[in-house]
Scaffold this active site. Structure first.
Site, PDB file in Angstrom:
ATOM      1  N   SER A   1     121.779  10.995 134.697  1.00  0.00           N
ATOM      2  CA  SER A   1     120.656  10.396 135.725  1.00  0.00           C
ATOM      3  C   SER A   1     119.606   9.378 134.895  1.00  0.00           C
ATOM      4  CB  SER A   1     119.847  11.262 136.467  1.00  0.00           C
ATOM      5  OG  SER A   1     120.891  11.891 137.276  1.00  0.00           O
TER       6      SER A   1
ATOM      7  N   SER B   1     125.817   5.151 137.463  1.00  0.00           N
ATOM      8  CA  SER B   1     124.570   5.275 137.480  1.00  0.00           C
ATOM      9  C   SER B   1     123.972   4.076 137.289  1.00  0.00           C
ATOM     10  CB  SER B   1     123.926   6.040 136.198  1.00  0.00           C
ATOM     11  OG  SER B   1     123.996   7.363 136.376  1.00  0.00           O
TER      12      SER B   1
ATOM     13  N   HIS C   1     122.799   7.201 141.481  1.00  0.00           N
ATOM     14  CA  HIS C   1     123.595   8.102 140.877  1.00  0.00           C
ATOM     15  C   HIS C   1     124.708   8.387 141.837  1.00  0.00           C
ATOM     16  CE1 HIS C   1     120.697   7.684 137.570  1.00  0.00           C
ATOM     17  NE2 HIS C   1     119.844   8.311 138.134  1.00  0.00           N
TER      18      HIS C   1
ATOM     19  N   GLU D   1     119.976  16.034 141.847  1.00  0.00           N
ATOM     20  CA  GLU D   1     119.051  16.031 140.721  1.00  0.00           C
ATOM     21  C   GLU D   1     117.943  16.860 140.789  1.00  0.00           C
ATOM     22  OE1 GLU D   1     120.998  11.921 141.246  1.00  0.00           O
ATOM     23  OE2 GLU D   1     120.038  13.160 142.503  1.00  0.00           O
TER      24      GLU D   1
ATOM     25  N   CYS E   1     120.642  15.614 136.242  1.00  0.00           N
ATOM     26  CA  CYS E   1     121.632  16.061 137.122  1.00  0.00           C
ATOM     27  C   CYS E   1     122.624  17.157 136.187  1.00  0.00           C
ATOM     28  CB  CYS E   1     122.583  15.329 137.943  1.00  0.00           C
ATOM     29  SG  CYS E   1     123.374  13.936 136.904  1.00  0.00           S
TER      30      CYS E   1
ATOM     31  N   GLU F   1     127.463  19.272 139.096  1.00  0.00           N
ATOM     32  CA  GLU F   1     126.119  19.284 139.974  1.00  0.00           C
ATOM     33  C   GLU F   1     125.607  17.745 139.930  1.00  0.00           C
ATOM     34  OE1 GLU F   1     123.983  19.993 142.578  1.00  0.00           O
ATOM     35  OE2 GLU F   1     124.792  22.056 141.885  1.00  0.00           O
TER      36      GLU F   1
END
Length: 351
Positions: free
Chosen positions: A68, A239, A252, A10, A82, A7
């Site tokens: 993140s 990141s 990110h 965020e 995230c 996923e």
């Protein structure tokens, strides 16, 4: 079983505090930055992520996380995570450490996120926005009585904007000319996304590989004045946190084909440079070339019309069309302008 990748979207939490000491010492002026690293680790443990890199300047500390970023200022903290992290579970330990270690009191909360790509994979309390709002309502102190929750819609169901804010002072919000810009991008150009994969035989550290990706992709050109702390994950993902005085920026990237995602966030002053937002938007689009893109800007309501026109004016020459634009007011943060963009349809060459 429903397929579930990583996923990328965020969850973002921003907490503001104030102290009661009328004659603060230098330690008190450092505020939340004085929290011991062990306390920060405990906060992140509740979220289920860890620190992979950290830098600081005279204004704030910036941490790259396994999912993140974290930014710590004297009186505010921003956590952005995230994956399947449980971000809202950071609130209770944050309030505890701020109060017991610094005698700080929570004064405002804001929570924002886009629409999850894999919503059924999210754990409690992130199983739905209603669940998140309920958790927030029951977790934050009762003195934060001015509250609002809203889902700002768009024509793209994959890019709705979820906002919750609460404050004890309805007139307290961000400084007059300051803005926060949050960009979410999906369906990244596959060739450009491929630059965020590490080679199978690569023996460089995450920091070294991250630095290489920053230069290779042109991320270092978004704000040439920023000091960048970057990290490349194995086998893919990236990141970075940028520091430019008291302003931060962060990127990110989840580059996997089928659920590729990238985000860019920054704070700045509208009065600094009229072309600053335009430059950043164009560089970000050139780096990722997304199929769908949303831009959320939080600022003083006086700049509403100026903001959405500036964003549209920056992106339309790049072939992106504004598909929707929503505006709303929230206690604690002011005005939010939320826009979505997709590429213009090209005419069929045979016609």
């Amino acid at each position: 079983m429903e397929f579930s990748g990583f996923e990328g979207f965020e969850k973002r939490l921003e907490l503001h505090f104030f102290g009661d000491d009328p004659n603060p010492t230098i330690n008190h002026q450092l505020g939340l930055r004085k929290l011991e690293f062990e306390s920060i680790q405990q906060i992140l443990q509740a979220v289920q992520c860890t620190v992979v890199s950290a830098v600081g300047n005279s204004y704030f500390d910036a941490y790259v996380l396994s999912e993140s970023s974290l930014f710590v200022y004297p009186t505010k903290i921003i956590i952005k995570t995230c994956g399947t992290t449980q971000l809202l579970k950071s609130i209770i330990p944050l309030i505890y450490f701020a109060n017991t270690h610094l005698n700080f009191t929570l004064s405002s909360v804001s929570y924002t996120r886009g629409s999850f790509i894999f919503p059924n994979s999210q754990p409690f309390p992130h199983t739905s926005f209603n669940e998140e709002v309920s958790y927030l309502e029951n977790t934050i102190p009762s003195n934060l009585c001015f509250r609002k929750a809203s889902i700002m819609p768009s024509k793209s169901s994959s890019h709705s904007w979820h906002v919750f804010t609460a404050t004890q002072n309805p007139h307290h919000h961000i400084p007059y000319e300051q803005y926060t810009m949050e960009i979410c991008m999906t369906e990244l150009d596959p060739i450009l996304a491929g630059k965020f994969f590490r080679r199978p035989d690569e023996e460089k550290s995450g920091n070294s590989s991250g630095n290489q990706m920053t230069e290779l992709t042109g991320i270092n050109e978004i704000n040439k004045e920023a000091f960048i702390c970057d990290f490349a994950f194995d086998p893919c993902g990236y990141s970075m946190n940028g520091m430019d005085g008291e302003c931060y920026s962060t990127i990110h990237v989840t580059p996997e084909d089928g659920y590729s995602y990238a985000s860019f966030e920054c704070v700045g002053s509208i009065s600094d440079n009229d072309d600053n937002i335009v430059h950043m938007l164009r560089k970000v689009v050139q780096i990722f070339r997304p199929g769908t893109m949303s831009v959320s800007i939080t600022t003083c309501s006086e700049y509403n019309n100026e903001v959405w026109r500036k964003v549209t004016g920056a992106l339309e020459p790049l072939g992106l069309k504004c598909r929707s634009c929503a505006m709303d007011q929230f206690p604690a943060i002011g005005s939010v302008v939320f826009q979505t963009f997709t590429p213009r349809r090209r005419k069929n060459a045979s016609k």
